[in-house]
Design a protein around this motif. Structure first.
Motif, PDB file in Angstrom:
ATOM      1  N   LEU A 183     -28.382  68.046  65.316  1.00  0.00           N
ATOM      2  CA  LEU A 183     -28.453  69.254  66.130  1.00  0.00           C
ATOM      3  C   LEU A 183     -28.865  68.893  67.548  1.00  0.00           C
ATOM      4  CD1 LEU A 183     -30.101  72.258  64.313  1.00  0.00           C
ATOM      5  CD2 LEU A 183     -28.062  72.227  65.697  1.00  0.00           C
ATOM      6  N   ASP A 184     -29.877  68.042  67.650  1.00  0.00           N
ATOM      7  CA  ASP A 184     -30.339  67.648  68.967  1.00  0.00           C
ATOM      8  C   ASP A 184     -29.228  66.957  69.744  1.00  0.00           C
ATOM      9  OD1 ASP A 184     -32.740  68.746  68.604  1.00  0.00           O
ATOM     10  OD2 ASP A 184     -33.786  66.908  68.042  1.00  0.00           O
ATOM     11  N   MET A 185     -28.415  66.217  69.002  1.00  0.00           N
ATOM     12  CA  MET A 185     -27.313  65.543  69.673  1.00  0.00           C
ATOM     13  C   MET A 185     -26.283  66.543  70.163  1.00  0.00           C
ATOM     14  SD  MET A 185     -26.599  61.989  67.785  1.00  0.00           S
ATOM     15  CE  MET A 185     -24.902  62.343  67.453  1.00  0.00           C
ATOM     16  N   LEU A 186     -26.054  67.559  69.353  1.00  0.00           N
ATOM     17  CA  LEU A 186     -25.083  68.588  69.743  1.00  0.00           C
ATOM     18  C   LEU A 186     -25.494  69.267  71.032  1.00  0.00           C
ATOM     19  CD1 LEU A 186     -24.012  70.619  66.594  1.00  0.00           C
ATOM     20  CD2 LEU A 186     -22.645  69.111  67.982  1.00  0.00           C
ATOM     21  N   TYR A 187     -26.807  69.467  71.187  1.00  0.00           N
ATOM     22  CA  TYR A 187     -27.279  70.202  72.352  1.00  0.00           C
ATOM     23  C   TYR A 187     -27.096  69.429  73.647  1.00  0.00           C
ATOM     24  CZ  TYR A 187     -29.188  73.637  69.194  1.00  0.00           C
ATOM     25  OH  TYR A 187     -29.322  74.609  68.239  1.00  0.00           O
ATOM     26  N   ARG A 188     -26.717  68.161  73.540  1.00  0.00           N
ATOM     27  CA  ARG A 188     -26.457  67.428  74.770  1.00  0.00           C
ATOM     28  C   ARG A 188     -25.179  67.905  75.431  1.00  0.00           C
ATOM     29  NH1 ARG A 188     -27.584  61.614  72.603  1.00  0.00           N
ATOM     30  NH2 ARG A 188     -29.737  61.940  71.972  1.00  0.00           N
ATOM     31  N   ASN A 189     -24.355  68.577  74.656  1.00  0.00           N
ATOM     32  CA  ASN A 189     -23.099  69.087  75.195  1.00  0.00           C
ATOM     33  C   ASN A 189     -23.313  70.510  75.710  1.00  0.00           C
ATOM     34  OD1 ASN A 189     -20.550  70.239  75.459  1.00  0.00           O
ATOM     35  ND2 ASN A 189     -19.691  68.797  73.993  1.00  0.00           N
ATOM     36  N   GLN A 190     -22.961  70.716  76.974  1.00  0.00           N
ATOM     37  CA  GLN A 190     -23.233  72.002  77.605  1.00  0.00           C
ATOM     38  C   GLN A 190     -22.471  73.145  76.942  1.00  0.00           C
ATOM     39  OE1 GLN A 190     -23.103  71.356  81.833  1.00  0.00           O
ATOM     40  NE2 GLN A 190     -23.024  73.547  82.171  1.00  0.00           N
TER      41      GLN A 190
END
Lengths: 451, 296
Positions: free
Chosen positions: A23-30
């Motif tokens: 999830l944290d990785m996903l949030y790197r995408n705007q």
């Protein structure tokens, strides 16, 4: 995998169930931040905006002070959702809970607000002269492609042109929707029927969900797929985008997506392009939205007759689920809603409400303007016929007789009464029926007396 | 009313018409510079558009002499892409705003000195309502509309009738008017507008934090408003302007037929033409000079 219960479940539930690191990785995408923000309940969106520029943790108490008393249930839902999606980080200190926005999410959203929405990739430059499909053509293409897929899904033989999905892939989609007994044609299961009556967006999500969980088994990262799908929904409908901008995994996926009608592939002289359709850009819209609502086609009259202006085989199949189709003309299906046809539908696990919402959602534009779009006597009758089936209520129970004496019988019936478990008794013949829940209690009591 | 509930989108889809005060007389004296103000507003507009894919934003500039549409998210975002680093929304908005300001300035040279430096709020309110009416009538589904006035200039009493009419028509079509007043004195017009239409009125204490005020109060969609604590009206200024000299008055004469307000006794109503009787003996009225006279 046990049978999947089909609820019009949001894609975001799936996102929420991802492990924390992903999830944290996903949030790197705007774009994902934006899509996830859009998917949240209104109050949750509001809280995110309000806390966006607050760098210190906000106590749970002060958050509660923002809401009025009668909004507390909504408040709870919103906060739960935010925590589930790991957008709010919970900090417990000295018995006081406080919340803080996920820093990655926060920075990305701030960036988004200040610099505005940037498109994920550049569309085809206008100097390339290729005829792009008009939006009507594109809609028609998406529609046709999706319908073809559905038809193949429910009855493999009927599709005019088979999609490129391998039969193993198709079987994965069919899992839970169809059940096949030996040497028999596959039959739709209860959830299969429900699936057909859902609106396109919900169906799409279901398929995409199966698709994603299947790709996981094949070693493609789930988070990557989700990220790409969400990104896709931010492209502009009808613009062509260069395939070269995609990674290999994405290129493989976009071929599958074109089979579903999410994108249209177009081969240029040098490059190939993909054109997102409405189906794709509606992906991140939450399911309740009616934006994807198609033109309806069904007219229901007060005499239970039904006229469906459609030439689609799929529509005919769907209508057959709960009505008796009488004539099929080139562009018109005439049928009647009868008690027998409805009982058939109920037996297959379709609820009256589902049929009614289907009729209402697909009402022909002429009748859709009227309120109600489906005559009230018809909707009432459908509900009545359903409740007819529910007149009998089942309670597991045990039957007792042959009591040695009246005292034993009375003691037993008293005990059952005390525990609210007595369903029926016949004092003369000393017989009674008691709910199964207290059977053990009764048995012990009777055994004790026998000694 | 104008909108049948079945024609609405899901709960929180909103159409926000933002009226931006561009009056140079106000901004030259304000503690917050116009460019800072714009950056707050642009971020706010972005936030509204981010909240929901179907949200729509329309910006109307309220100038000193004129007003005009400067941004409409439903049409401008689909236009061709700018190659520069600035997002499409900002560049197209700023460009139109500049054109508007130049035009507005040209008009102001013809205006005589001495009038209150107010901006043309009545005009932009009417434009906003017209836009909303068009949305109501077009298409099967439409978002929940609301109007947000970002106003700094003082009230222009000469616009009283026009503004009140706009407010009442907003009330009739159930469009709330939110107002954020950034000037020194509080605006009676905006207080009344928000009070009558069920919108929120707020006067930020610190203009530097305007963005946070906008997000906390004015970004709330109409659906969520029923669950949240929002600023409540305290002491709305209900004073009216007279129709004859456009002065703001506490007490005056009202025509019993059409309810027009006058600061002095007239023989005939200038609005509906009803003939008034004699003001009761002059001696009596000297003791309480100004009062509401229900005489025919």
């Amino acid at each position: 995998m046990p049978q999947v219960k089909i609820i019009a479940k949001n894609f975001m539930d799936m996102v929420a169930s991802l492990p924390a690191i992903k999830l944290d990785m996903l949030y790197r995408n705007q774009f994902i931040c934006e899509a996830i923000l859009r998917s949240m309940p209104p109050l949750a969106k509001k809280y995110v905006l309000q806390m966006l520029y607050i760098d210190v943790p906000v106590t749970a108490k002060s958050l509660e002070e923002w809401v009025l008393a009668d909004g507390s249930s909504k408040h709870k839902v919103a906060i739960d959702r935010l925590i589930q999606l790991r957008i709010l980080e919970v900090i417990d200190r000295k018995k006081e809970t406080s919340y803080k926005l996920n820093p990655t999410f926060q920075t990305n959203l701030r960036k988004h607000l200040i610099y505005g929405g940037i498109l994920p990739r550049e569309p085809m430059p206008s100097n390339v002269t290729v005829r792009l499909p008009t939006s009507e053509e594109l809609d028609a293409y998406a529609h046709e492609q999706w319908e073809c897929f559905l038809l193949q899904l429910i009855s493999s033989g009927q599709a005019e042109k088979p999609t490129n999905f391998s039969s193993s892939m198709m079987r994965i989609f069919q899992r839970g929707l169809l059940c096949q007994r030996e040497k028999e044609a596959p039959r739709l299961t209860e959830s299969g029927f429900q699936f057909l009556l859902m609106d396109t967006n919900a169906q799409l999500w279901y398929i995409i969900r199966e698709y994603i969980s299947n790709s996981e088994e094949q070693g493609v990262d789930q988070a990557d797929l989700i990220a790409f799908l969400l990104e896709l929904s931010f492209h502009t409908t009808g613009e062509a985008y260069n395939m070269n901008t995609l990674t290999d995994d994405q290129r493989a996926m976009i071929k599958d997506l074109s089979d579903l009608g999410l994108v249209k592939l177009q081969q240029g002289r040098k490059d190939s392009w993909f054109i997102p359709t409405k189906l794709a850009t509606n992906l991140s819209v939450s399911l309740t939205d009616s934006s994807s609502r198609k033109q309806g086609f069904v007219v229901v009259e007060t005499n239970f007759r039904m006229y469906a202006y459609s030439s689609s085989k799929l529509h005919c199949e769907i209508l057959r689920l709960f009505s008796r189709v009488e004539y099929q003309l080139p562009n018109l299906i005439v049928g009647a809603i009868t008690k027998e046809s409805l009982y058939n539908a109920f037996e297959n696990g379709i609820a009256a409400e589902q049929i009614i919402t289907f009729l209402q959602q697909n009402a022909h534009p002429r009748v859709a303007e009227k309120l109600p779009s489906v005559p009230e006597n018809v909707t009432d009758q459908i509900r009545l016929w359903e409740t007819d089936l529910n007149r009998v209520e089942m309670t597991p129970a045990h039957f007792y007789d042959d009591f040695p004496s009246r005292d034993v019988f009375e003691a037993a019936s008293d005990l059952a009464r005390v525990h609210c478990g007595l369903l029926w008794e016949d004092a003369k013949k000393m017989r009674m029926v008691v709910k199964a829940e207290i059977h053990m209690l009764m048995r012990e009591q009777l055994r004790g007396q026998n000694k | 009313m104008a909108s049948a509930p079945s024609k609405l989108y899901a709960d929180d889809v909103s159409l926000v018409v933002v009226l931006v005060d561009t009056n140079p007389f106000f901004w030259s004296a304000s503690s917050l510079s116009f460019s800072q103000f714009l950056s707050h507003v642009l971020a706010f507009l972005n936030a509204i558009l981010t909240l929901n894919q179907l949200n729509q934003v329309v910006v109307i500039a309220t100038g000193y002499n004129s007003c005009n549409y400067i941004f409409d998210s439903s049409s401008d975002l689909n236009q061709s892409f700018e190659n520069g680093r600035m997002p499409v929304m900002c560049s197209s908005l700023l460009q139109k705003l500049e054109e508007f300001l130049i035009k507005d300035e040209q008009l102001s040279k013809e205006v005589p000195e001495g009038r209150i430096k107010s901006s043309l709020l009545s005009g932009s309110l009417s434009m906003a309502l017209c836009y909303i009416q068009r949305v109501f009538r077009s298409g099967a589904l439409h978002p929940h509309p609301r109007i947000l006035c970002l106003q700094g200039s003082p009230d222009g009493p000469e616009q009283y009738v026009a503004i009140m009419n706009a407010i009442f028509s907003a009330q009739r079509s159930m469009v709330p008017i939110d107002s954020c007043y950034m000037g020194a004195q509080n605006s009676a017009f905006l207080q009344q507008a928000s009070y009558i239409t069920g919108g929120v009125h707020h006067k930020p204490q610190h203009l530097d934090g305007l963005f946070q005020y906008l997000m906390t109060i004015f970004a709330t969609d109409l659906h969520s408003r029923s669950f949240l604590h929002l600023p409540k009206p305290v002491g709305v200024d209900f004073r009216a302007s007279c129709f004859c000299h456009k002065n703001t008055i506490d007490m005056g004469y009202i025509c019993s037929v059409c309810l027009s307000i006058f600061c002095k006794h007239h023989k005939k109503c200038s609005t509906c033409g009803s003939v008034f009787g004699q003001a009761q003996s002059e001696a009596a009225s000297t003791s309480d000079k100004k009062r509401k006279t229900p005489e025919t």
